[in-house]
Design a protein around this motif. Structure first.
Motif, PDB file in Angstrom:
ATOM      1  N   GLN A   1     -53.709 -19.484  12.963  1.00 34.11           N
ATOM      2  CA  GLN A   1     -53.564 -19.752  14.395  1.00 34.11           C
ATOM      3  C   GLN A   1     -52.747 -21.012  14.640  1.00 34.11           C
ATOM      4  O   GLN A   1     -51.968 -21.090  15.587  1.00 34.11           O
ATOM      5  N   ALA A   2     -52.960 -21.995  13.767  1.00 39.21           N
ATOM      6  CA  ALA A   2     -52.185 -23.224  13.898  1.00 39.21           C
ATOM      7  C   ALA A   2     -50.713 -22.969  13.591  1.00 39.21           C
ATOM      8  O   ALA A   2     -49.829 -23.590  14.178  1.00 39.21           O
ATOM      9  N   ALA A   3     -50.461 -22.045  12.674  1.00 39.20           N
ATOM     10  CA  ALA A   3     -49.072 -21.750  12.298  1.00 39.20           C
ATOM     11  C   ALA A   3     -48.363 -20.960  13.389  1.00 39.20           C
ATOM     12  O   ALA A   3     -47.166 -21.126  13.620  1.00 39.20           O
ATOM     13  N   ASP A   4     -49.098 -20.079  14.052  1.00 40.02           N
ATOM     14  CA  ASP A   4     -48.502 -19.251  15.094  1.00 40.02           C
ATOM     15  C   ASP A   4     -49.587 -18.865  16.101  1.00 40.02           C
ATOM     16  O   ASP A   4     -50.545 -18.180  15.753  1.00 40.02           O
ATOM     17  N   ALA A   5     -49.423 -19.324  17.330  1.00 39.39           N
ATOM     18  CA  ALA A   5     -50.453 -19.103  18.350  1.00 39.39           C
ATOM     19  C   ALA A   5     -50.653 -17.622  18.649  1.00 39.39           C
ATOM     20  O   ALA A   5     -51.667 -17.220  19.218  1.00 39.39           O
ATOM     21  N   ARG A   6     -49.695 -16.793  18.277  1.00 37.36           N
ATOM     22  CA  ARG A   6     -49.817 -15.358  18.551  1.00 37.36           C
ATOM     23  C   ARG A   6     -50.681 -14.644  17.519  1.00 37.36           C
ATOM     24  O   ARG A   6     -50.884 -13.430  17.593  1.00 37.36           O
ATOM     25  N   PHE A   7     -51.175 -15.385  16.533  1.00 37.39           N
ATOM     26  CA  PHE A   7     -51.942 -14.771  15.447  1.00 37.39           C
ATOM     27  C   PHE A   7     -53.103 -13.941  15.983  1.00 37.39           C
ATOM     28  O   PHE A   7     -53.901 -14.407  16.787  1.00 37.39           O
ATOM     29  N   ASP A   8     -53.206 -12.715  15.494  1.00 43.79           N
ATOM     30  CA  ASP A   8     -54.262 -11.795  15.921  1.00 43.79           C
ATOM     31  C   ASP A   8     -55.094 -11.434  14.699  1.00 43.79           C
ATOM     32  O   ASP A   8     -54.638 -10.720  13.803  1.00 43.79           O
ATOM     33  N   LEU A   9     -56.321 -11.953  14.666  1.00 42.50           N
ATOM     34  CA  LEU A   9     -57.162 -11.800  13.465  1.00 42.50           C
ATOM     35  C   LEU A   9     -57.466 -10.332  13.169  1.00 42.50           C
ATOM     36  O   LEU A   9     -57.304  -9.873  12.035  1.00 42.50           O
ATOM     37  N   ALA A  10     -57.906  -9.598  14.186  1.00 42.11           N
ATOM     38  CA  ALA A  10     -58.271  -8.198  13.954  1.00 42.11           C
ATOM     39  C   ALA A  10     -57.073  -7.392  13.451  1.00 42.11           C
ATOM     40  O   ALA A  10     -57.189  -6.604  12.502  1.00 42.11           O
ATOM     41  N   GLY A  11     -55.938  -7.621  14.100  1.00 41.67           N
ATOM     42  CA  GLY A  11     -54.740  -6.884  13.700  1.00 41.67           C
ATOM     43  C   GLY A  11     -54.315  -7.200  12.276  1.00 41.67           C
ATOM     44  O   GLY A  11     -53.887  -6.320  11.521  1.00 41.67           O
ATOM     45  N   ASN A  12     -54.455  -8.474  11.900  1.00 45.49           N
ATOM     46  CA  ASN A  12     -54.046  -8.867  10.556  1.00 45.49           C
ATOM     47  C   ASN A  12     -54.984  -8.316   9.493  1.00 45.49           C
ATOM     48  O   ASN A  12     -54.536  -7.859   8.438  1.00 45.49           O
ATOM     49  N   ILE A  13     -56.294  -8.359   9.780  1.00 44.57           N
ATOM     50  CA  ILE A  13     -57.236  -7.825   8.796  1.00 44.57           C
ATOM     51  C   ILE A  13     -57.048  -6.319   8.652  1.00 44.57           C
ATOM     52  O   ILE A  13     -57.035  -5.780   7.547  1.00 44.57           O
ATOM     53  N   ALA A  14     -56.859  -5.660   9.785  1.00 41.15           N
ATOM     54  CA  ALA A  14     -56.610  -4.219   9.732  1.00 41.15           C
ATOM     55  C   ALA A  14     -55.354  -3.929   8.912  1.00 41.15           C
ATOM     56  O   ALA A  14     -55.331  -2.996   8.100  1.00 41.15           O
ATOM     57  N   GLY A  15     -54.334  -4.748   9.127  1.00 42.36           N
ATOM     58  CA  GLY A  15     -53.085  -4.549   8.388  1.00 42.36           C
ATOM     59  C   GLY A  15     -53.269  -4.740   6.888  1.00 42.36           C
ATOM     60  O   GLY A  15     -52.745  -3.963   6.084  1.00 42.36           O
ATOM     61  N   LEU A  16     -54.034  -5.760   6.521  1.00 44.41           N
ATOM     62  CA  LEU A  16     -54.251  -6.027   5.093  1.00 44.41           C
ATOM     63  C   LEU A  16     -55.108  -4.930   4.456  1.00 44.41           C
ATOM     64  O   LEU A  16     -54.856  -4.515   3.316  1.00 44.41           O
ATOM     65  N   LEU A  17     -56.111  -4.463   5.200  1.00 46.17           N
ATOM     66  CA  LEU A  17     -56.944  -3.375   4.681  1.00 46.17           C
ATOM     67  C   LEU A  17     -56.125  -2.103   4.498  1.00 46.17           C
ATOM     68  O   LEU A  17     -56.201  -1.424   3.476  1.00 46.17           O
ATOM     69  N   ALA A  18     -55.323  -1.794   5.500  1.00 49.07           N
ATOM     70  CA  ALA A  18     -54.516  -0.572   5.446  1.00 49.07           C
ATOM     71  C   ALA A  18     -53.486  -0.640   4.330  1.00 49.07           C
ATOM     72  O   ALA A  18     -53.156   0.366   3.701  1.00 49.07           O
ATOM     73  N   ALA A  19     -52.971  -1.852   4.086  1.00 51.98           N
ATOM     74  CA  ALA A  19     -51.954  -2.010   3.048  1.00 51.98           C
ATOM     75  C   ALA A  19     -52.552  -1.967   1.651  1.00 51.98           C
ATOM     76  O   ALA A  19     -51.831  -1.796   0.673  1.00 51.98           O
ATOM     77  N   GLY A  20     -53.869  -2.153   1.568  1.00 57.91           N
ATOM     78  CA  GLY A  20     -54.478  -2.261   0.242  1.00 57.91           C
ATOM     79  C   GLY A  20     -54.234  -3.622  -0.375  1.00 57.91           C
ATOM     80  O   GLY A  20     -54.187  -3.769  -1.594  1.00 57.91           O
ATOM     81  N   ALA A  21     -54.067  -4.639   0.477  1.00 55.12           N
ATOM     82  CA  ALA A  21     -53.704  -5.971  -0.002  1.00 55.12           C
ATOM     83  C   ALA A  21     -54.905  -6.765  -0.505  1.00 55.12           C
ATOM     84  O   ALA A  21     -54.740  -7.770  -1.179  1.00 55.12           O
TER      85      ALA A  21
END
Lengths: 92, 255
Positions: free
Chosen positions: B228-248
């Motif tokens: 969030q400090a790096a980018d105010a647009r950071f979206d936690l749910a979207g990022n976690i979903a993205g990482l889960l979907a990617a298999g990261a």
């Protein structure tokens, strides 16, 4: 506690996790995908050093030192004419 | 009489210095020095290593064209010969070389595209591992969630760019026709191979800082704050979903 920390309460994180989990379907099971061991990626194992390609037979490859070449591949058609890219000198 | 290792060192040095005289002892049937014969050998070595680079960086090659790429690869081979006998590892420093290669300065995104290609290969050859199941997080009690951390998938790589390197790479990773690209938009790429295929995804705002923090072992809460400090647009749910979907993600680590 910072302002940001206040925003990120455990409830908020739990909500985010719940939303994230719900939106993701399980990827295809790894077992369904089979990696072909021994099949080299093109260009990695088939470029054996010392192979006698025609290109390698001459004593002198074209002269890479007199570097008059300019990039001529897809970059010439890909960039927007007004983009900042192709004409911007590198800072390094 | 020089030792074998001295002979080999001199031979090797002469290969990667086109101006160098053939090493002593390289003679023809007439027992006289054979510079032309050595030239063939030298050219074969440099040419073959250039082929290895060409095979590892097909998008860069397509972007700059065959002639430019061959000349650039040759300069790289002479400047940075292999330091490992494993050909697979050769070219690790090619992106950095491109960044400092003056004739390529007109394409400031080029070394970032090269980095994507390099990391793609690292990911391809990384250790196999199952990815975290998307429903695994549901089993963590809510009050523990902020304090969990993750181990990330061993094939996960992050390629950051001030330019639209991901778009440029994607467009040149196939033989499809290219279209104009606005390269000024910064793009970060997430590269991961959860199964057989390497998958490359665009990272949402703040996502790169999030992944970097998670990779450093930070807790979910700390990593989210960092992002969030790096980018105010950071979206936690979207990022976690993205990482889960990617298999990261690989495993949940509880404090």
């Amino acid at each position: 506690m910072s302002l940001i920390s206040k925003c990120l309460t455990s409830a908020a994180i739990a909500g985010a996790i719940a939303a994230a989990s719900a939106s993701v379907t399980a990827p295809a099971a790894a077992a369904e995908q089979e990696k072909c061991y021994g099949v080299a990626l093109k260009g990695q194992n088939d470029c054996a050093a010392g192979s006698h390609s025609c290109a390698g037979h001459s004593t002198v490859d074209y002269d890479g030192q007199s570097f008059k070449l300019v990039p001529a591949g897809t970059c010439t058609t890909m960039e927007t004419p007004n983009g900042m890219g192709s004409l911007e000198p590198k800072s390094t | 009489m020089p030792s074998l290792s001295e002979v080999q060192a001199a031979f090797s040095a002469a290969i990667f210095d086109p101006a160098a005289a053939p090493p002593r002892g390289v003679v023809g049937p007439d027992r006289r020095p054979a510079p032309r014969r050595f030239g063939v050998y030298r050219n074969n070595v440099v040419s073959a290593l250039g082929n290895a680079i060409a095979g590892s960086f097909p998008a860069v090659r397509r972007i700059v064209g065959e002639d430019f790429f061959r000349a650039m690869a040759r300069a790289y081979v002479l400047a940075e010969p292999p330091i490992s006998p494993v050909l697979l590892d050769y070219g690790t420093t090619f992106p950095d070389f491109i960044a400092g290669f003056a004739p390529a300065a007109s394409l400031p995104y080029l070394h970032d595209v090269a980095r994507i290609e390099r990391l793609w290969r690292e990911s391809y050859h990384a250790e196999e591992a199952p990815a975290l199941a998307p429903d695994a997080l549901a089993s963590v009690p809510e009050d523990e969630l902020p304090r969990i951390a993750f181990s990330l998938h061993p094939s996960l790589r992050l390629a950051r760019s001030r330019y639209a390197a991901l778009t440029v790479w994607r467009m040149n990773a196939t033989d499809e026709p290219v279209t104009p690209v606005d390269i000024s938009a910064a793009e970060d790429a997430l590269i991961v191979r959860p199964g057989a295929e390497v998958e490359v995804r665009k990272v949402p705002p703040g996502g790169a800082a999030f992944v970097t923090a998670l990779a450093a072992g930070e807790t979910l809460l700390a990593a989210a704050e960092t992002a969030q400090a790096a980018d105010a647009r950071f979206d936690l749910a979207g990022n976690i979903a993205g990482l889960l979907a990617a298999g990261a993600l690989r495993d949940i680590r509880r404090a």
